[in-house]
Design a protein around this motif. Structure first.
Motif, PDB file in Angstrom:
ATOM      1  N   PRO A 132     -35.621 -30.645   0.386  1.00 17.01           N
ATOM      2  CA  PRO A 132     -34.620 -29.810   1.062  1.00 17.01           C
ATOM      3  C   PRO A 132     -33.707 -30.586   1.993  1.00 17.01           C
ATOM      4  O   PRO A 132     -32.772 -30.004   2.551  1.00 17.01           O
ATOM      5  CB  PRO A 132     -35.490 -28.816   1.848  1.00 17.01           C
ATOM      6  N   ILE A 133     -33.977 -31.873   2.183  1.00 16.80           N
ATOM      7  CA  ILE A 133     -33.147 -32.677   3.076  1.00 16.80           C
ATOM      8  C   ILE A 133     -31.809 -32.953   2.396  1.00 16.80           C
ATOM      9  O   ILE A 133     -31.766 -33.527   1.298  1.00 16.80           O
ATOM     10  CB  ILE A 133     -33.860 -33.998   3.425  1.00 16.80           C
ATOM     11  N   PRO A 134     -30.682 -32.570   3.017  1.00 19.96           N
ATOM     12  CA  PRO A 134     -29.375 -32.872   2.412  1.00 19.96           C
ATOM     13  C   PRO A 134     -29.061 -34.351   2.538  1.00 19.96           C
ATOM     14  O   PRO A 134     -29.540 -35.044   3.439  1.00 19.96           O
ATOM     15  CB  PRO A 134     -28.413 -32.013   3.234  1.00 19.96           C
ATOM     16  N   GLY A 135     -28.237 -34.835   1.634  1.00 20.70           N
ATOM     17  CA  GLY A 135     -27.856 -36.245   1.671  1.00 20.70           C
ATOM     18  C   GLY A 135     -26.601 -36.508   0.878  1.00 20.70           C
ATOM     19  O   GLY A 135     -26.225 -35.729  -0.008  1.00 20.70           O
ATOM     20  N   THR A 136     -25.967 -37.596   1.227  1.00 19.84           N
ATOM     21  CA  THR A 136     -24.716 -37.979   0.557  1.00 19.84           C
ATOM     22  C   THR A 136     -24.838 -39.292  -0.197  1.00 19.84           C
ATOM     23  O   THR A 136     -23.949 -39.616  -0.986  1.00 19.84           O
ATOM     24  CB  THR A 136     -23.592 -38.107   1.599  1.00 19.84           C
TER      25      THR A 136
ATOM     26  N   ALA B 184     -30.853 -41.012  -0.917  1.00 18.27           N
ATOM     27  CA  ALA B 184     -31.567 -41.952  -0.057  1.00 18.27           C
ATOM     28  C   ALA B 184     -32.142 -41.260   1.168  1.00 18.27           C
ATOM     29  O   ALA B 184     -33.214 -41.650   1.663  1.00 18.27           O
ATOM     30  CB  ALA B 184     -30.627 -43.079   0.362  1.00 18.27           C
ATOM     31  N   GLU B 185     -31.459 -40.229   1.665  1.00 16.41           N
ATOM     32  CA  GLU B 185     -31.970 -39.493   2.816  1.00 16.41           C
ATOM     33  C   GLU B 185     -33.287 -38.802   2.483  1.00 16.41           C
ATOM     34  O   GLU B 185     -34.229 -38.819   3.282  1.00 16.41           O
ATOM     35  CB  GLU B 185     -30.934 -38.468   3.279  1.00 16.41           C
ATOM     36  N   ALA B 186     -33.354 -38.185   1.303  1.00 15.02           N
ATOM     37  CA  ALA B 186     -34.589 -37.503   0.908  1.00 15.02           C
ATOM     38  C   ALA B 186     -35.740 -38.499   0.718  1.00 15.02           C
ATOM     39  O   ALA B 186     -36.884 -38.232   1.125  1.00 15.02           O
ATOM     40  CB  ALA B 186     -34.363 -36.720  -0.374  1.00 15.02           C
TER      41      ALA B 186
ATOM     42  N   GLY C  63     -33.957 -39.782  12.904  1.00 14.43           N
ATOM     43  CA  GLY C  63     -33.354 -38.898  11.926  1.00 14.43           C
ATOM     44  C   GLY C  63     -32.956 -39.624  10.653  1.00 14.43           C
ATOM     45  O   GLY C  63     -32.828 -40.849  10.619  1.00 14.43           O
ATOM     46  N   VAL C  64     -32.780 -38.841   9.616  1.00 15.32           N
ATOM     47  CA  VAL C  64     -32.369 -39.399   8.325  1.00 15.32           C
ATOM     48  C   VAL C  64     -30.997 -38.872   7.894  1.00 15.32           C
ATOM     49  O   VAL C  64     -30.452 -39.346   6.904  1.00 15.32           O
ATOM     50  CB  VAL C  64     -33.409 -39.071   7.241  1.00 15.32           C
TER      51      VAL C  64
END
Length: 382
Positions: free
Chosen positions: A97-101, A127-129, A340-341
């Motif tokens: 559920p972690i958003p990322g670009t 990469a954030e997830a 944070g990520v």
């Protein structure tokens, strides 16, 4: 004239085991390791978690005794690595559920029915997830490694002697479960080494069959011998106590456990902040009183009980200090202990929490060094 010289405690000096009083109380090792594990739950900073792993590993490397059950530390390391790999695999396959670009790769997405909303198979992996999954898995892996350190440092049979009488039978079951895996690992290592020395394969399906059958046979023989020893020592016998004492024991234990649950719930909720601590303390007092009364039903004595000396207090205090200081740091500077990520940034090492983790190295300098290995058992044959 001709008698046995007596020690100050009244026991014959010749009957004392070498190093029996020099070793640390096993409960101190468990409290130290559990405190380090508690500290690991307060942060997701990979640098601090790596420092906790390094501190526990250094203490294990310098103070681990030369016994079969102490070799289980490597198994916990492998289990921790497997946890990290599985957690990352879930993040890749099931998404996060972690958003990322920052897209790392894109997998073919499997369409799911309407009742499976919120779950996906495949799709975009960011990469954030992956970073969030790595931080979360590393925290759990650190907790497992701390438990592995306690298994490698504390003698389970000596720990059993320190339990209250009411928990003795449950403690025996736990100790048997804790010692089964290390002994199994030691048997596998000895059998594989024996087969390698004889030029026989120890890997693959064939090697697994030739190693697994002797290990299973040894485990069954050990179980039968343990059952016979426990029966000969009167395991499970209880003393006759009045019915009023039994009812009081049950009421105190059950009421105390309910009080602990209610007090813990009060501490975790905003509405129960006023009654949480008193109810928790009352529940703990009632549960301890129930355990004390329940111990009257157990007929057993302690032979050479382990003393809780100043070194045990220092080892326990070092672990508690690490947990308390990291808890304080998490409340004062949560961004440093939980980086944070989104956006994705490199974690930084906070100085004074890192210095607090180094307090956990104290047992490596104040506890006695392990005795030299004296295992003269023959290698099992296949």
């Amino acid at each position: 004239m001709g008698g046995t010289r007596q020690s100050p405690e009244g026991a014959p000096t010749s009957a004392r085991l070498p190093g029996a009083r020099a070793s640390l109380h096993p409960g101190a090792w468990w409290l130290w390791a559990l405190a380090l594990g508690t500290a690991a739950t307060r942060t997701t900073n990979p640098l601090l978690l790596a420092l906790l792993i390094a501190a526990s590993a250094y203490v294990v490397a310098t103070r681990r005794p030369h016994t079969p059950w102490s070799r289980s530390y490597s198994a916990f390391l492998k289990l921790a690595a497997a946890v990290i790999v599985i957690r990352l695999a879930f993040a890749v396959v099931l998404g996060s559920p972690i958003p990322g670009t920052h897209t790392v790769l894109t997998l073919p997405e499997v369409p799911l029915p309407d009742w499976a909303q919120g779950i996906r198979l495949g799709g975009r992996v960011t990469a954030e997830a992956l970073t969030f999954a790595l931080y979360d898995a590393l925290r759990l892996a650190t907790l497992l490694i701390c438990v592995g350190a306690a298994n490698a440092l504390a003698n389970p049979s000596r720990l059993l002697k320190s339990l209250p009488g009411a928990l003795y039978e449950m403690g025996v079951a736990v100790v048997v479960a804790l010692t089964f895996a290390p002994n199994l690992i030691a048997d596998v290592q000895r059998l594989r080494a024996a087969r390698r020395l004889r030029g026989r394969p120890d890997k693959g399906v064939r090697g697994l069959l030739h190693v697994g059958l002797p290990v299973l046979e040894g485990a069954l023989e050990r179980s039968v011998a343990l059952a016979a020893a426990m029966d000969a020592r009167g395991y499970g016998r209880t003393a006759d106590v009045p019915p009023a004492v039994r009812r009081t024991t049950s009421a105190l234990t059950l009421g105390g456990l309910l009080g602990v649950c209610a007090g813990t719930y009060g501490l975790l909720t905003a509405e129960g902040g006023t009654y949480g601590v008193p109810v928790l303390l009352a529940g703990l007092a009632a549960a301890l009183a129930g355990l004390w009364l329940g111990g009257r039903r157990t007929l057993r004595t302690r032979y050479r009980p382990d003393a809780w000396d100043a070194r045990a207090w220092l080892v326990t205090a070092s672990g508690v200090a690490v947990a308390a200081l990291l808890t304080l740091a998490a409340s004062r500077d949560p961004a440093a202990l939980n980086p944070g990520v989104v956006p994705l940034v490199a974690p930084t090492l906070p100085l004074w929490p890192a210095a607090a983790v180094l307090i956990g190295l104290l047992p490596a300098f104040i506890t006695p060094a392990p005795e030299a290995a004296t295992d003269t058992r023959k290698e099992p044959t296949t």
